[in-house]
Motif scaffolding. Structure first.
Motif, short mmCIF file in Angstrom:
data_model
loop_
_atom_site.label_atom_id
_atom_site.label_comp_id
_atom_site.label_asym_id
_atom_site.label_seq_id
_atom_site.Cartn_x
_atom_site.Cartn_y
_atom_site.Cartn_z
N GLY A 1 23.63 50.75 41.16
CA GLY A 1 22.83 49.59 41.49
C GLY A 1 22.69 49.58 42.95
N PHE A 2 23.69 49.46 43.79
CA PHE A 2 23.17 49.47 45.24
C PHE A 2 22.85 50.54 45.91
CE2 PHE A 2 27.05 46.27 44.93
CZ PHE A 2 26.53 45.35 45.75
N ARG B 1 20.48 52.32 44.24
CA ARG B 1 19.00 52.22 44.10
C ARG B 1 18.40 51.17 44.75
NH1 ARG B 1 15.74 52.38 38.36
NH2 ARG B 1 13.96 51.48 39.32
N HIS B 2 19.02 50.09 44.99
CA HIS B 2 18.48 48.92 45.89
C HIS B 2 18.10 49.63 47.32
CE1 HIS B 2 17.95 45.05 47.61
NE2 HIS B 2 18.81 45.41 48.43
N GLU C 1 14.99 51.71 46.91
CA GLU C 1 13.78 50.91 46.84
C GLU C 1 13.24 50.28 48.20
OE1 GLU C 1 11.83 50.55 44.20
OE2 GLU C 1 13.17 51.64 42.79
N VAL C 2 14.43 49.64 48.98
CA VAL C 2 14.11 48.90 50.16
C VAL C 2 13.45 50.22 51.20
CG1 VAL C 2 15.17 48.03 52.34
CG2 VAL C 2 15.75 47.24 50.12
N ARG D 1 9.66 50.88 50.62
CA ARG D 1 8.65 49.71 50.88
C ARG D 1 7.91 49.90 51.96
NH1 ARG D 1 12.27 44.54 49.37
NH2 ARG D 1 12.45 45.08 47.01
#
Length: 127
Positions: A25-26, A28-29, A32-33, A36
Motif C-alpha cells: 500500500g505504501f 503504491r501510494h 500514485e503521487v 500526478r
C-alpha cells in the motif's frame, strides 16, 4: 464449555499478510503521487524549424521553451523521406545523372568525376 483459541500458525499467516499489504500500500501510494505530474513535450524538429523561421539560434529557442515549461522533446526516427524533404539528401537515377551530364546541366564536380570514370549506371539509383 469449550474454550475457543486461534492456532498460532494461522495468526502468523494473517500477520504476515497484513504486513505485506501495508508495505504494498505504501509503495503504491508513492507511485500514485509520482504519477500526478504533467510533462509537456514539443516536437524537436518543429522547434528547430521555429528557430529557423524566427532567425534565432536553436540553443536560444530551446532555452525559451524550457522557461515556458516544456520538459521534454519528442524525437522521431529520421527517415530518408525526411532527409529528401529537408533538402539534406537527394535521390537521382543514373539515367537522370547521365542526361544532365550530357546536356551540361550537371554542376556537381563529384558527380561529373563519377560519370567521367564510368561509375554511373543508367539503371541504378544514387543518393
Amino acid at each position: 464449555m469449550k474454550k475457543f483459541y486461534y492456532h498460532p500458525i494461522l495468526l502468523a499467516a494473517i500477520l504476515i499478510g497484513f504486513v505485506a499489504s501495508v508495505v504494498i500500500g505504501f509503495q503504491r501510494h508513492a507511485v500514485e503521487v509520482n504519477s500526478r505530474t504533467v510533462e509537456l513535450a514539443i516536437d524537436y524538429e518543429g522547434l528547430l524549424e521555429l528557430a529557423q523561421r524566427e532567425g534565432l539560434p536553436a540553443d536560444e529557442v530551446l532555452a525559451q521553451a524550457k522557461e515556458a515549461g516544456i520538459t521534454s522533446l519528442a524525437v522521431y526516427e529520421t527517415t530518408f523521406k525526411k532527409f529528401n524533404a529537408n533538402g539534406k539528401a537527394a535521390v537521382l537515377s543514373g539515367a537522370d545523372i547521365l542526361a544532365r551530364y550530357h546536356s551540361g546541366m550537371l554542376m556537381d564536380p563529384r558527380w561529373r568525376t563519377l560519370v567521367d570514370e564510368g561509375k554511373i549506371v543508367g539503371t541504378e539509383v544514387y543518393v
